[in-house]
Motif scaffolding. Sequence first.
Motif, PDB file in Angstrom:
ATOM      1  N   ARG A 157      -3.410  16.097  -8.484  1.00 38.39           N
ATOM      2  CA  ARG A 157      -3.410  16.852  -9.745  1.00 38.39           C
ATOM      3  C   ARG A 157      -4.811  17.395 -10.037  1.00 38.39           C
ATOM      4  NH1 ARG A 157      -0.535  12.514 -13.608  1.00 38.39           N
ATOM      5  NH2 ARG A 157       0.960  11.725 -12.110  1.00 38.39           N
ATOM      6  N   ILE A 158      -5.822  16.843  -9.370  1.00 38.38           N
ATOM      7  CA  ILE A 158      -7.180  17.357  -9.538  1.00 38.38           C
ATOM      8  C   ILE A 158      -7.500  18.350  -8.423  1.00 38.38           C
ATOM      9  CG2 ILE A 158      -9.630  16.756  -9.631  1.00 38.38           C
ATOM     10  CD1 ILE A 158      -8.830  14.024 -10.665  1.00 38.38           C
ATOM     11  N   ASP A 159      -7.360  17.920  -7.179  1.00 34.70           N
ATOM     12  CA  ASP A 159      -7.525  18.840  -6.056  1.00 34.70           C
ATOM     13  C   ASP A 159      -6.498  18.562  -4.956  1.00 34.70           C
ATOM     14  OD1 ASP A 159      -8.835  16.495  -5.174  1.00 34.70           O
ATOM     15  OD2 ASP A 159     -10.812  17.315  -5.597  1.00 34.70           O
ATOM     16  N   THR A 160      -6.821  17.666  -4.052  1.00 33.30           N
ATOM     17  CA  THR A 160      -5.893  17.366  -2.965  1.00 33.30           C
ATOM     18  C   THR A 160      -5.749  15.845  -2.871  1.00 33.30           C
ATOM     19  OG1 THR A 160      -7.839  17.599  -1.590  1.00 33.30           O
ATOM     20  CG2 THR A 160      -6.226  19.358  -1.448  1.00 33.30           C
ATOM     21  N   PRO A 161      -4.598  15.385  -2.343  1.00 33.65           N
ATOM     22  CA  PRO A 161      -4.406  13.931  -2.272  1.00 33.65           C
ATOM     23  C   PRO A 161      -5.434  13.257  -1.368  1.00 33.65           C
ATOM     24  CG  PRO A 161      -2.594  15.101  -1.202  1.00 33.65           C
ATOM     25  CD  PRO A 161      -3.421  16.127  -1.879  1.00 33.65           C
ATOM     26  N   ILE A 162      -5.622  11.967  -1.587  1.00 39.50           N
ATOM     27  CA  ILE A 162      -6.478  11.177  -0.700  1.00 39.50           C
ATOM     28  C   ILE A 162      -5.820  11.158   0.678  1.00 39.50           C
ATOM     29  CG2 ILE A 162      -7.587   8.901  -0.392  1.00 39.50           C
ATOM     30  CD1 ILE A 162      -8.225  10.138  -3.099  1.00 39.50           C
ATOM     31  N   SER A 163      -6.606  11.187   1.701  1.00 37.42           N
ATOM     32  CA  SER A 163      -6.077  11.157   3.065  1.00 37.42           C
ATOM     33  C   SER A 163      -5.699   9.713   3.412  1.00 37.42           C
ATOM     34  CB  SER A 163      -7.154  11.685   4.006  1.00 37.42           C
ATOM     35  OG  SER A 163      -6.616  11.853   5.274  1.00 37.42           O
ATOM     36  N   ILE A 164      -4.702   9.217   2.683  1.00 40.49           N
ATOM     37  CA  ILE A 164      -4.358   7.793   2.779  1.00 40.49           C
ATOM     38  C   ILE A 164      -3.960   7.419   4.198  1.00 40.49           C
ATOM     39  CG2 ILE A 164      -2.815   5.994   1.925  1.00 40.49           C
ATOM     40  CD1 ILE A 164      -2.425   7.701  -0.610  1.00 40.49           C
ATOM     41  N   LYS A 165      -3.139   8.290   4.796  1.00 37.78           N
ATOM     42  CA  LYS A 165      -2.608   7.971   6.117  1.00 37.78           C
ATOM     43  C   LYS A 165      -3.723   7.677   7.099  1.00 37.78           C
ATOM     44  CE  LYS A 165      -1.449  10.955   9.331  1.00 37.78           C
ATOM     45  NZ  LYS A 165      -0.808  12.007  10.128  1.00 37.78           N
ATOM     46  N   PHE A 166      -4.643   8.605   7.236  1.00 40.95           N
ATOM     47  CA  PHE A 166      -5.617   8.416   8.308  1.00 40.95           C
ATOM     48  C   PHE A 166      -6.598   7.283   8.041  1.00 40.95           C
ATOM     49  CE2 PHE A 166      -9.310   8.884  10.878  1.00 40.95           C
ATOM     50  CZ  PHE A 166      -8.705   8.837  12.118  1.00 40.95           C
ATOM     51  N   LEU A 167      -6.869   6.981   6.763  1.00 42.03           N
ATOM     52  CA  LEU A 167      -7.785   5.868   6.472  1.00 42.03           C
ATOM     53  C   LEU A 167      -7.277   4.581   7.133  1.00 42.03           C
ATOM     54  CD1 LEU A 167      -8.893   6.271   2.743  1.00 42.03           C
ATOM     55  CD2 LEU A 167      -9.852   7.266   4.786  1.00 42.03           C
ATOM     56  N   LYS A 168      -5.939   4.437   7.103  1.00 36.58           N
ATOM     57  CA  LYS A 168      -5.310   3.263   7.725  1.00 36.58           C
ATOM     58  C   LYS A 168      -5.597   3.221   9.213  1.00 36.58           C
ATOM     59  CE  LYS A 168      -0.909   3.558   6.798  1.00 36.58           C
ATOM     60  NZ  LYS A 168      -0.756   4.301   5.565  1.00 36.58           N
ATOM     61  N   ALA A 169      -5.432   4.379   9.856  1.00 40.41           N
ATOM     62  CA  ALA A 169      -5.636   4.440  11.305  1.00 40.41           C
ATOM     63  C   ALA A 169      -7.080   4.109  11.641  1.00 40.41           C
ATOM     64  CB  ALA A 169      -5.269   5.828  11.821  1.00 40.41           C
ATOM     65  N   PHE A 170      -8.003   4.633  10.834  1.00 41.89           N
ATOM     66  CA  PHE A 170      -9.414   4.378  11.100  1.00 41.89           C
ATOM     67  C   PHE A 170      -9.705   2.887  11.005  1.00 41.89           C
ATOM     68  CE2 PHE A 170     -13.618   3.342   9.663  1.00 41.89           C
ATOM     69  CZ  PHE A 170     -14.410   3.996  10.588  1.00 41.89           C
ATOM     70  N   ALA A 171      -9.237   2.286   9.897  1.00 40.35           N
ATOM     71  CA  ALA A 171      -9.529   0.858   9.692  1.00 40.35           C
ATOM     72  C   ALA A 171      -8.927   0.012  10.806  1.00 40.35           C
ATOM     73  CB  ALA A 171      -8.996   0.408   8.339  1.00 40.35           C
ATOM     74  N   SER A 172      -7.701   0.389  11.261  1.00 44.80           N
ATOM     75  CA  SER A 172      -7.063  -0.383  12.328  1.00 44.80           C
ATOM     76  C   SER A 172      -7.872  -0.287  13.613  1.00 44.80           C
ATOM     77  CB  SER A 172      -5.659   0.142  12.613  1.00 44.80           C
ATOM     78  OG  SER A 172      -4.992   0.437  11.438  1.00 44.80           O
ATOM     79  N   GLU A 173      -8.250   0.951  13.933  1.00 42.53           N
ATOM     80  CA  GLU A 173      -8.981   1.175  15.178  1.00 42.53           C
ATOM     81  C   GLU A 173     -10.310   0.418  15.151  1.00 42.53           C
ATOM     82  OE1 GLU A 173      -9.010   5.327  16.861  1.00 42.53           O
ATOM     83  OE2 GLU A 173     -11.163   4.956  16.782  1.00 42.53           O
ATOM     84  N   LYS A 174     -10.990   0.505  14.010  1.00 40.14           N
ATOM     85  CA  LYS A 174     -12.296  -0.134  13.870  1.00 40.14           C
ATOM     86  C   LYS A 174     -12.136  -1.661  13.956  1.00 40.14           C
ATOM     87  CE  LYS A 174     -16.751   0.225  12.368  1.00 40.14           C
ATOM     88  NZ  LYS A 174     -17.108  -1.127  12.079  1.00 40.14           N
TER      89      LYS A 174
END
Lengths: 720, 166
Positions: A167-184
Amino acid sequence: MSAGKCPVNSTIYRLKDMIEMNRLVDPYCRRIAEEILELIDDIAWGRAGEDHIPTIDSLSRELSEKGADDSCKETGKFVQTALQESMEVFISHVKTHNCNTGDCILLAPAPCQTACPAGIDVPSYVTLIGMGHDAEAIDVIRRDNPFPWVCGLVCTRPCEFMCVRARIDTPISIKFLKAFASEKAMSDGQYKNPEKEPDKDKKVAVIGAGPAGMSAAYYLALKGYTVKIFEALPVAGGMMMVGIPRYRLPREVIDREAAMLEDLGVEFVFNTRFGKDITIEQLKEEGFEAFLFAIGAHKPYKLRIPGEDDYPQVIDSIDILRNVALGDRHSPGKKVVVIGGGNVAIDAARTCTRLGCEEVTIAYRRTHSEMPADEEEVEQAEEEGIKMSFLTVPVEIVGQDGKVTGLHCLRAEMVTKAGSDRKFPVPVENSDFTIDADAIISAIGQQVDSEGFDTLTGLTWTRRNTIDVNRACMETSMQGVFAAGDAVLGPATVVEAIGGGKKAAQAIDRYLSGIPQPKLPPVPVRRGRLDFMEVPASTKMSLKRPEMPLLNFNRRRVTFQQVELGYSENTVREEARRCLRCDVCRRCGACVDVCRDRMEINALKLGYLDFDHPVQTDFRDTADRCIACGACAENCPNGAMKIEDVGDERILSICGTVLNRLKLEYCEVCGTALGPAKYHDYITRRLKGIARTTEGRSICVECARKMAAHQHNEEIIPIR
Amino acid sequence: MSKYHLYQDTDKCIGCHACEIQCKSNKSLPVGPKLCEVIEIGPKLLDGVPKAAYVYVACFHCEKPWCIEACPAGAMQRRAKDGIVFVNHDLCVGCKSCISACPWGAPQWDPKRCRVVKCDFCMDRLDQSLQPACVTVCTTGCLHFDVAENINSIKRERHARLEVEL
């Protein structure tokens, strides 16, 4: 949020009314009623412990049985009935700190969590990732979804569609944050299974090693059950492995997350098809006490047009995707037409490009905007040179000498049918045309393959040829037999399958422990209430959702390398800082109302709080007018808006976003912090015309009182 | 000023703070706010003898209260019939402007309800023909509450008594 009223909340309202209307005249009864009210209030605000419900029960029984008069008895009965009718909701409030109607505002999950079919506590893990605690974030996710890495790459992300930040600009990139944390976490060796419960010595058979089956297996194994998964294919992963192409989801990701299950003691049996290689009787003999059918939907729908069965070059998308996944990398032809508009059609088309097909066309009956496929997928497909033929209805597959030569089609137009808002494609007469092709791939949907299930006579199926289950607990018509995933839903998403698998695991645990099944489906559980990350207003506004870097076109067209390359660590941490923490801020708008209507300052420009009439949001604008009076914070029911004195500044923040910071002024006498100059100016302005002057006078309340007393003493009654 | 006057005979006050406690329990106030307060002045050596005085301070219920002017929400009000200055808690938004504006520290902060509280002479009790809570428990009877006219005679009596003592 689901509709309906929260029984806990409405009980509070009714009981409060009864007490406030002075209907309870007997003082003892009144006290008991007030105690009950306090206890229920604890439940509604997440403060309740295990004893709360039994205590409410016994107190209300005392009222209803031994009450001094009718009004006491009536009140007691009212509470008794409310408790009995909605016992499960009361218990879920206590145990899971969760109110899915959102009426108990402190306990309502954030919109992203409510949207997630697996019910992951998104704000908590996004915050943890923002803080750099990747392994902890993975722990939070895996309490609701054992496949954060897979979902981080391929989830259809319903959470992002509900994200308030949009509603302000664009949604948080929730999906990829998960992938990053898993990989890390995986690469750091910190991706670990939680502690297992002691062995229950009970065996559960799971049919199908897809997301639903493996999720159920994971949660059952954690509960201490012995789980064996039977899989028809030679690999684990189900549709994740044989439906989703490798350029979207590398095999290693599935293998590593499936290996986490083996680590818990889950046993995989491959190349074993239920109904052919094993039967339920055999399994029962082996000592399995509960069964979960998570067989997916692998049987393609037929096109039902002439020529479909006449040529070997007419292939089902599901077959080609499976064969490619299992290692067969032969191109189906030079010119390929894929029929369909869903994600599978896009996957098949992009796979063909990578196999060396020269021309790939997607033929879809409707228009671009009606395509059910993910928009980003369509975009990437177009970038890779795949052609789209919209409003195209296939009527016949034509060929010569046993070989396909083309697809005979009709043009369609979108027509609104009477009594419906939806538009339907209707073929236009005499608009025939032929698309040249030497291979046709149909991708018009899949259904459950019920072959081999005829021996299970007790099992009922729906009209859509899916296994019929009670959606609250995933139990089928057969006792001890459960089902989840595409087998129940028809072709759906990975995350829906995971959610179903988790629900089934809970139900199997109840079944094997002899506890009755719930009447309501389980609701998402909040996993914590993390501290806010402090972010300056300007940063909060200027951070933008990062573009996903992609593999270069040439390599995308010839290899199965992962297309989405992922964000850098820094980008991920910054992206997490954009989160608005909707698990704490319920967007009630009390802060804005107070500031605008009551204080008439109108410093808060938080348009995103209003779902129906969103106006502009700019956190930075607050500082222009805000006097740091703190009325917004005092009226925030959830502690999202905070006013704090830190060092020599008074700081106003919403969920960690710093809206205003002003230098403090201090009491001339004792040095207590008073408030900023802007605040005092505001009061001085209001006092103009009445007060002599307040300028230069800055004394705290306590010193003012002391001065008053001294003055009084000296002027009127000196110590004698 | 309000029609009433709460008069403390400092000569009698022993600083037991019973008035403060009764006030807080009557209004169910948490730790923090004190609607009335007995402030100790001294002890000072007067003619070689240490002496202390105890002064009762609450709200003066001013004629033109600054707190009312300062309040942007219209929560701070003056009761028309008797001039008692009080807070309407439904209207208070917790901006604390009145606290900053009052030169006497009369409005106090209730951190539990997040609202301003202040002495209203227990107007709910007055309407039932009862005395303010603080007055009812004064151990030495030094607190007197009445309409202002009647307080004058109490003051006169006290003055006369002091004169005689001298």
